[in-house]
Design a protein around this motif. Structure first.
Motif, PDB file in Angstrom:
ATOM      1  N   SER A   1       0.861  -1.159  -0.139  1.00 47.72           N
ATOM      2  CA  SER A   1      -0.068  -0.062   0.070  1.00 47.72           C
ATOM      3  C   SER A   1       0.993   1.438  -0.203  1.00 47.72           C
ATOM      4  O   SER A   1       1.972   1.219   0.748  1.00 47.72           O
ATOM      5  CB  SER A   1      -0.904   0.143   1.135  1.00 47.72           C
ATOM      6  OG  SER A   1      -1.531   1.157   1.364  1.00 47.72           O
ATOM      7  N   ALA A   2       0.381   2.199  -0.665  1.00 44.27           N
ATOM      8  CA  ALA A   2       1.042   3.631  -0.673  1.00 44.27           C
ATOM      9  C   ALA A   2       1.009   4.082   0.553  1.00 44.27           C
ATOM     10  O   ALA A   2       1.965   5.081   0.826  1.00 44.27           O
ATOM     11  CB  ALA A   2       0.762   4.353  -1.823  1.00 44.27           C
ATOM     12  N   ASP A   3       0.316   3.917   1.734  1.00 46.86           N
ATOM     13  CA  ASP A   3       0.462   4.519   2.783  1.00 46.86           C
ATOM     14  C   ASP A   3       0.938   3.445   4.035  1.00 46.86           C
ATOM     15  O   ASP A   3       0.821   3.632   5.093  1.00 46.86           O
ATOM     16  CB  ASP A   3      -1.009   4.928   3.285  1.00 46.86           C
ATOM     17  CG  ASP A   3      -1.931   4.003   3.393  1.00 46.86           C
ATOM     18  OD1 ASP A   3      -1.798   2.632   2.905  1.00 46.86           O
ATOM     19  OD2 ASP A   3      -3.108   4.428   3.634  1.00 46.86           O
ATOM     20  N   LEU A   4       1.613   2.473   3.556  1.00 47.62           N
ATOM     21  CA  LEU A   4       2.171   1.409   4.540  1.00 47.62           C
ATOM     22  C   LEU A   4       3.139   2.150   5.652  1.00 47.62           C
ATOM     23  O   LEU A   4       2.923   1.595   6.656  1.00 47.62           O
ATOM     24  CB  LEU A   4       2.841   0.395   3.671  1.00 47.62           C
ATOM     25  CG  LEU A   4       3.368  -0.893   4.480  1.00 47.62           C
ATOM     26  CD1 LEU A   4       2.193  -1.605   5.254  1.00 47.62           C
ATOM     27  CD2 LEU A   4       4.279  -1.893   3.537  1.00 47.62           C
ATOM     28  N   LEU A   5       3.723   2.952   5.183  1.00 54.79           N
ATOM     29  CA  LEU A   5       4.990   3.500   6.174  1.00 54.79           C
ATOM     30  C   LEU A   5       4.648   4.891   6.370  1.00 54.79           C
ATOM     31  O   LEU A   5       5.512   5.783   6.907  1.00 54.79           O
ATOM     32  CB  LEU A   5       6.356   3.358   5.616  1.00 54.79           C
ATOM     33  CG  LEU A   5       6.786   1.890   5.558  1.00 54.79           C
ATOM     34  CD1 LEU A   5       8.072   1.975   4.732  1.00 54.79           C
ATOM     35  CD2 LEU A   5       6.631   1.273   6.736  1.00 54.79           C
ATOM     36  N   VAL A   6       3.485   5.558   5.972  1.00 55.03           N
ATOM     37  CA  VAL A   6       2.881   6.744   6.393  1.00 55.03           C
ATOM     38  C   VAL A   6       3.178   7.339   7.772  1.00 55.03           C
ATOM     39  O   VAL A   6       2.680   6.431   8.743  1.00 55.03           O
ATOM     40  CB  VAL A   6       1.681   7.098   5.952  1.00 55.03           C
ATOM     41  CG1 VAL A   6       1.144   8.436   6.580  1.00 55.03           C
ATOM     42  CG2 VAL A   6       1.591   7.262   4.329  1.00 55.03           C
ATOM     43  N   GLY A   7       3.844   8.343   7.956  1.00 54.95           N
ATOM     44  CA  GLY A   7       3.893   8.779   9.504  1.00 54.95           C
ATOM     45  C   GLY A   7       5.321   8.187   9.833  1.00 54.95           C
ATOM     46  O   GLY A   7       5.692   8.779  11.358  1.00 54.95           O
TER      47      GLY A   7
END
Length: 246
Positions: free
Chosen positions: A5-11
């Protein structure tokens, strides 16, 4: 992005050493594509410039030598850190009886000492928020191989270090694992495979009869940095095509 996912490592803020070329570069790019704020470390400015142009604004670049104290202090000065891919390494290929003392010092300094110091500095920043450390190992951390006593020694040390770190740091919610690739086809290793005897030796040892790619290794590293591996620590993902299963 190989299904991530493109937000797997968000933050998450992720430090990647040896990010200028090969495996480290692939790890930095994939982590950035998965939403992380990446700090990419390498010694060569041109590699970092091209990486930044390719990967965009999610990547901050540091032109640093990880063996220098200045690098360690820079890590300690970070406001936050959630992940580390401890990727820097070197090799000195020669028969044991022909290895120079300088070769021994070089491999120990880069593959063991710098990895320990980088991991220690990174872990100090993770004690409040928790985090994940991936120490780059090798299939040679599980087996022996001719002309590679120094490399095998150093990678066995990486495996021992990582297990001890995992046990000690678990109560601080810091996970520590390794990724152990087989031979990876890069600009640096490609000339080695022009030697037919060496090529045959390697392919005969890999049941899958193929080399790993930098993306294969990066996929394993990003998985271990992510919450998908929330209960995984003190172990290794072997990206070796079955070499160590023999």
């Amino acid at each position: 992005m190989s299904g991530f996912s493109a937000d797997l490592l968000v933050g998450k803020s992720i430090l990647v050493t040896g990010a200028g070329k090969g495996i480290g570069r692939a790890c930095a790019i994939l982590a950035a594509q998965c939403g992380a704020r990446v700090i990419a470390v390498a010694r060569t400015r041109a590699d970092l410039v091209s990486l930044r142009q390719l990967a965009g604004q999610n990547i901050e670049v540091w032109e640093e030598d990880v063996t220098n104290e200045s690098f360690v202090q820079r890590v300690r000065a970070l406001k936050e850190l959630h992940g580390l891919i401890n990727n820097v390494g070197t090799n000195r290929v020669a028969p044991m009886l022909e290895q120079a003392d300088q070769d021994l010092d070089d491999v120990v300094d880069i593959n063991i000492k710098s990895m320990y110091r980088t991991a220690k500095a990174a872990a100090a920043k993770m004690t409040e928020s928790g985090g994940a450390i991936v120490n780059m190992s090798s299939q040679m951390g599980f087996v022996g191989s001719p002309n590679r006593t120094l490399y095998c020694m150093s990678k066995h040390a990486v495996e021992g270090l990582s297990k001890a770190m995992a046990v000690e740091l678990a109560e601080k919610h810091i996970r520590v694992n390794t990724v152990a690739p087989t031979f990876v086809l890069t600009e640096l290793t490609e000339p080695m495979f022009k030697n037919p005897d060496f090529k045959k030796f390697v392919y005969d040892m890999i049941p899958m009869k193929s080399l790993a790619t930098t993306d294969d290794v990066a996929n394993a590293c990003v998985f271990l940095l992510s919450d998908l591996s929330a209960m995984i620590t003190g172990t290794c993902i072997k990206v070796d095509g079955g070499w160590t299963a023999r």
